[in-house]
Write an enzyme that holds these catalytic residues in place. Structure first.
Site, PDB file in Angstrom:
ATOM      1  N   CYS A 250       0.710  -1.112  -0.168  1.00 53.53           N
ATOM      2  CA  CYS A 250      -0.036   0.227   0.007  1.00 53.53           C
ATOM      3  C   CYS A 250       0.751   1.255  -0.046  1.00 53.53           C
ATOM      4  CB  CYS A 250      -0.900   0.021   1.244  1.00 53.53           C
ATOM      5  SG  CYS A 250      -1.991  -1.306   1.175  1.00 53.53           S
TER       6      CYS A 250
ATOM      7  N   CYS B 291     -14.216   0.772   7.729  1.00 52.42           N
ATOM      8  CA  CYS B 291     -13.137   0.174   6.598  1.00 52.42           C
ATOM      9  C   CYS B 291     -13.206   1.319   5.467  1.00 52.42           C
ATOM     10  CB  CYS B 291     -13.692  -1.208   5.985  1.00 52.42           C
ATOM     11  SG  CYS B 291     -13.881  -2.365   7.400  1.00 52.42           S
ATOM     12  N   SER B 292     -11.847   1.374   4.851  1.00 51.60           N
ATOM     13  CA  SER B 292     -11.602   2.251   3.751  1.00 51.60           C
ATOM     14  C   SER B 292     -12.472   1.873   2.479  1.00 51.60           C
ATOM     15  CB  SER B 292     -10.086   2.596   3.173  1.00 51.60           C
ATOM     16  OG  SER B 292      -9.608   1.262   2.959  1.00 51.60           O
TER      17      SER B 292
ATOM     18  N   LYS C 220     -10.645   6.770   4.172  1.00 57.22           N
ATOM     19  CA  LYS C 220     -12.184   6.533   4.472  1.00 57.22           C
ATOM     20  C   LYS C 220     -12.902   7.447   3.382  1.00 57.22           C
ATOM     21  CE  LYS C 220     -14.377   5.060   7.321  1.00 57.22           C
ATOM     22  NZ  LYS C 220     -15.115   4.995   5.849  1.00 57.22           N
TER      23      LYS C 220
ATOM     24  N   HIS D  74      -9.180   3.683  -1.698  1.00 58.86           N
ATOM     25  CA  HIS D  74      -7.653   3.073  -1.422  1.00 58.86           C
ATOM     26  C   HIS D  74      -7.150   2.596  -2.941  1.00 58.86           C
ATOM     27  CE1 HIS D  74      -3.621   2.334  -0.426  1.00 58.86           C
ATOM     28  NE2 HIS D  74      -3.958   1.176   0.027  1.00 58.86           N
TER      29      HIS D  74
END
Length: 397
Positions: free
Chosen positions: A85, A208-209, A334, A338
């Site tokens: 990431c 959770c994103s 958020k 991502h």
């Protein structure tokens, strides 16, 4: 650590960032071109003046030709990098060191990822069959372990900690609702967040994103050349990257209340930049809020809160837009989702806007006498991840 630092050796003179979201009508190449074009425009530098490129993507392209074909560069070197990431941050780090070394005068880092039309969420990876690296539980399940561990270690009742996690999600969606580039631009009530369906452990959907597509880019030059291109460059004060030896899940002493990798990279970055009190010297921070308890733990790992007190600072609004130290003023993962290769450079783009006083109305923070912006990326799982920390500032010296 053995890092000699990079303070004030290079500067960012141009940046670009696409809106993040569901870009069904755009390819990875299209998004890459959009962010790069904005970076060229903001710096006045043409693509022909860029000596070398670094491309960060996890699965949207498998060589530098994704960039060279899209931008139609004239046989320039393009290095494709990937590091979980933190892939976008890795592209930026490599471009900075290439310029600092004297190998190039002008370098560009671009991060891009298309996730929506891949059908994937989270890390896009294809492990060889039976190679022993397939995780036995999902990413949300692993990160969900942070919450009960924190609750037990610091004596925070489970329901009260859930309120803290909800407060983090609420804050980031509040910020994202004021950002035209965010994938999710709507405020979400605390009642809705708390009532959302569970994903893993105490993690609900809003803990959770999300999943999105996007791209961001930065142009880097030597610090002494920066004012040739812009009257408001950002000077790189620190770049730190560490990779875990991967023993966390096998270590009986690991308690899931800290990311040692983040502690190590932050400590190194502060030493490089000469930061002794991050809570007072950092004006704003963009951190890797893949899950709400991740952001909570990072507040302590980064030295923004004392151990066991981060949850109190969250509740007291210390990290709000108008707080002591705004965290994720752009809305974070958020609100943006991502897209793996783009997130690290998207974080730097928020520093670019905020420290230059160019954030949209209603979201511009009061920098005050503090001159630094910080970004933090992690990739992997608790106890076995990579971590990147950068520090940038508008003044040299």
């Amino acid at each position: 650590m053995s890092s000699h630092g990079i303070k004030d050796q290079v500067a960012i003179v141009g940046m670009g960032c696409t809106p993040f979201g569901e870009h069904w009508d755009k390819s990875a190449a299209d998004l890459l071109v959009d962010s790069a074009t904005e970076a060229f425009r903001s710096s006045g530098i043409s693509k022909d003046a860029v000596d070398a490129y670094w491309l960060g993507t996890m699965a949207s392209g498998f060589s530098g030709m994704l960039l060279s074909a899209a931008l139609k560069t004239d046989f320039k070197p393009v290095t494709r990098v990937e590091n979980f990431c933190a892939t976008g941050s890795e592209a930026f780090r490599n471009a900075c060191y290439a310029v600092a070394s004297g190998a190039y005068d002008v370098a560009m880092a671009v991060g891009v990822e298309k996730l929506k039309d891949s059908g994937y969420s989270g890390l896009v990876r294809a492990n060889p069959a039976h190679d022993g690296t397939n995780p036995t539980i999902t990413g949300p399940a692993r990160f969900s372990l942070l919450a009960p561990a924190y609750s037990e270690k610091y004596g925070v009742p489970k329901d009260e900690l859930k309120d803290v996690m909800t407060r983090i999600a609420w804050k980031n969606h509040y910020n994202g609702a004021r950002n035209p580039r965010a994938a999710f631009q709507t405020e979400v009530s605390t009642e809705t967040i708390k009532a959302s369906p569970k994903v893993a452990g105490d993690l609900g959907i809003f803990d959770c994103s999300g999943v999105s597509d996007g791209s961001a880019a930065a142009i880097i030059v030597r610090a002494e050349d920066a004012y040739q291109y812009t009257d408001k460059p950002l000077f790189v004060k620190a770049l730190s990257f560490v990779a875990s030896p991967g023993k966390g899940s096998l270590d009986s002493t690991y308690d899931y209340t800290s990311f040692e990798e983040c502690v190590r990279s932050a400590t190194d970055a502060y030493a490089q930049a000469g930061v002794s009190d991050p809570r007072k010297e950092i004006a704003m921070a963009e951190v890797h809020d893949c899950f709400t308890p991740t952001e909570l733990v990072l507040m302590e790992d980064l030295g923004f809160s004392e151990r066991g007190h981060g949850w109190k600072d969250v509740v007291n609004g210390a990290f709000d837009l108008t707080g002591d130290l705004p965290v994720n003023p752009d809305g974070g993962l958020k609100s943006f989702g991502h897209p793996i290769g783009a997130s690290g450079l998207r974080m730097l783009f928020e520093c670019w806007l905020q420290l230059r006083g160019e954030a949209p109305a209603g979201r511009q923070i009061d920098v005050g006498g503090r001159g630094y912006g910080l970004t933090q990326n992690l990739g992997g799982f608790p106890g076995e991840c990579v971590s990147f920390v950068s520090i940038v500032g508008p003044e040299k010296g």
